[in-house]
Write an enzyme that holds these catalytic residues in place. Sequence first.
Site, PDB file in Angstrom:
ATOM      1  N   TYR A 144       0.801  -1.304   0.142  1.00  0.00           N
ATOM      2  CA  TYR A 144       0.002   0.012  -0.048  1.00  0.00           C
ATOM      3  C   TYR A 144       1.128   1.277  -0.051  1.00  0.00           C
ATOM      4  CZ  TYR A 144      -2.648   3.896   2.173  1.00  0.00           C
ATOM      5  OH  TYR A 144      -3.176   5.207   2.329  1.00  0.00           O
ATOM      6  N   LYS A 148       1.788   4.214  -3.206  1.00  0.00           N
ATOM      7  CA  LYS A 148       1.847   5.540  -3.177  1.00  0.00           C
ATOM      8  C   LYS A 148       3.019   6.432  -3.642  1.00  0.00           C
ATOM      9  CE  LYS A 148      -2.581   6.219  -1.598  1.00  0.00           C
ATOM     10  NZ  LYS A 148      -3.640   7.368  -1.557  1.00  0.00           N
ATOM     11  N   PHE A 172      -1.852  11.898   7.673  1.00  0.00           N
ATOM     12  CA  PHE A 172      -1.404  10.953   8.756  1.00  0.00           C
ATOM     13  C   PHE A 172      -2.893  10.504   9.100  1.00  0.00           C
ATOM     14  CE2 PHE A 172       2.817  11.263  10.069  1.00  0.00           C
ATOM     15  CZ  PHE A 172       3.289  11.975   8.976  1.00  0.00           C
ATOM     16  N   ILE A 210      -6.858  -3.826  21.977  1.00  0.00           N
ATOM     17  CA  ILE A 210      -5.710  -2.994  21.579  1.00  0.00           C
ATOM     18  C   ILE A 210      -4.865  -3.826  21.082  1.00  0.00           C
ATOM     19  CG2 ILE A 210      -4.054  -1.586  22.843  1.00  0.00           C
ATOM     20  CD1 ILE A 210      -5.970  -0.951  24.962  1.00  0.00           C
ATOM     21  N   GLY A 287       3.163  -5.022  11.423  1.00  0.00           N
ATOM     22  CA  GLY A 287       3.598  -4.002  10.453  1.00  0.00           C
ATOM     23  C   GLY A 287       3.205  -2.567  11.374  1.00  0.00           C
TER      24      GLY A 287
HETATM   25  N1  UDP Z   1      -5.573  -0.209  16.604  1.00  0.00           N
HETATM   26  C1  UDP Z   1      -5.974  -1.167  17.812  1.00  0.00           C
HETATM   27  N2  UDP Z   1      -7.129  -1.951  17.476  1.00  0.00           N
HETATM   28  C2  UDP Z   1      -7.783  -1.879  16.586  1.00  0.00           C
HETATM   29  C3  UDP Z   1      -7.652  -0.910  15.301  1.00  0.00           C
HETATM   30  C4  UDP Z   1      -6.507  -0.260  15.452  1.00  0.00           C
HETATM   31  O1  UDP Z   1      -5.453  -1.183  18.524  1.00  0.00           O
HETATM   32  O2  UDP Z   1      -9.028  -2.480  16.429  1.00  0.00           O
HETATM   33  C5  UDP Z   1      -4.493   0.777  16.643  1.00  0.00           C
HETATM   34  C6  UDP Z   1      -3.376   0.216  15.563  1.00  0.00           C
HETATM   35  O3  UDP Z   1      -2.726  -0.640  15.972  1.00  0.00           O
HETATM   36  C7  UDP Z   1      -2.886   1.536  15.452  1.00  0.00           C
HETATM   37  C8  UDP Z   1      -3.758   2.643  15.714  1.00  0.00           C
HETATM   38  O4  UDP Z   1      -4.898   2.048  16.519  1.00  0.00           O
HETATM   39  O5  UDP Z   1      -1.787   1.785  16.334  1.00  0.00           O
HETATM   40  C9  UDP Z   1      -4.335   3.346  14.747  1.00  0.00           C
HETATM   41  O6  UDP Z   1      -4.846   2.354  13.682  1.00  0.00           O
HETATM   42  P1  UDP Z   1      -5.781   2.609  12.412  1.00  0.00           P
HETATM   43  O7  UDP Z   1      -5.878   1.306  11.762  1.00  0.00           O
HETATM   44  O8  UDP Z   1      -6.987   3.559  12.776  1.00  0.00           O
HETATM   45  O9  UDP Z   1      -4.549   3.465  11.424  1.00  0.00           O
HETATM   46  P2  UDP Z   1      -3.218   3.311  10.933  1.00  0.00           P
HETATM   47  O10 UDP Z   1      -2.300   4.100  12.047  1.00  0.00           O
HETATM   48  O11 UDP Z   1      -2.867   1.866  11.002  1.00  0.00           O
HETATM   49  O12 UDP Z   1      -3.324   3.888   9.556  1.00  0.00           O
END
Ligand code: UDP
Length: 332
Positions: A144, A148, A172, A210, A287
């Site tokens: 992904y 980009k 962000f 989390i 990741g």
């Molecule tokens: N996250 C989490 N539980 C979830 C979804 C996301 O703890 O069910 C955490 C994820 O590991 C990251 C943050 O929330 O640290 C933001 O995740 P999101 O997928 O919203 O955006 P990203 O930063 O991956 O683009």
Amino acid sequence: MPTVNVLVVGGAGYIGSHCVRQLSAAGHRPVVLDNLVFGHREAVAGEIPFYEGDLGDATFVAKVLQGEEIELVMHFAAFAYVGESVENPLKYYENNLAKPITLLKTMLECRVGKFILSSTCATYGTPAELPIVEETPQRPINPYGQSKLDLENVLKATAEAHGLSFAAFRYFNASGTAEDGTIGEDHDPETHLIPLVIQAAMGQREDITIFGTDYPTPDGTCLRDYVHVDDLSRAHIAAIPHLGKPGQQLFYNLGTGKPNSVREVIDTVEKVSGLKVPVREGPRRPGDPPSLYADSSKAQKELDWKIHYPDLESIIATAWNWHQSHPKGYSK
Ligand code: UDP
């Protein structure tokens, strides 16, 4: 500012639909092209010209560019599920790279020379230093982010060879929804933290997991930079007058610069909603970099970009309102 005819590709999606409204509010003339794979027809007001179709369909796109006298294209129509991009990279390179190349070729043929790209902080991968500035080395860690970055490089070469003027915004964590609650965030499947936590607060999900509590951060959970979707949209509009000269190449980070942890997001949803969020602690998601936050002073200085939602609480309040008024998203 003179009115500009803007084709918004992906204008029925989450960020695109917010940008369409901000374009209208700023006196421009948005025209939407969306294949409705992820977009919602209801996210685009009735008076906005709407074309259902694919950005990779050159004949169709050329007709729209010429018929609507388009001067600038904003491109929001990318696939953005990181995990899926690892499992099915060709789908991502096709949609996020090959099709936009066709779009750019069509633009050149139709003499449309201005372009704004939704890029992403995922192009930086796991940065060695924080906050992230535009010069931070870009080393994506999944297809992904790579798709980009590849498109950013295609734009650079096209600017040099053909005089394309473009801005690439590295978002962000886009979040929040329109203040008046008319449009919002409705992904299927939903994977983003804020909507998931809100759904858990509303009892639509059993709990929120989390992903990792042992990161080298103050509370052990990941830090991200949550930026309001209307703030993102306003940056796009602020960039328009900077694309006047052929061959312009502009790159900007868009974030508030304030890192917030997963636990802070959960606490803030509880505060805004007055409800308890059932939480489970789970393993790390592969990741996920521990911390990502922006230095966006370049956009603030050069584009006079102003952040209207500088804190998590004001962002989450808008998202909460949308989920309250649309508990099942757009279609129900
Ligand atoms: N996250 C989490 N539980 C979830 C979804 C996301 O703890 O069910 C955490 C994820 O590991 C990251 C943050 O929330 O640290 C933001 O995740 P999101 O997928 O919203 O955006 P990203 O930063 O991956 O683009």
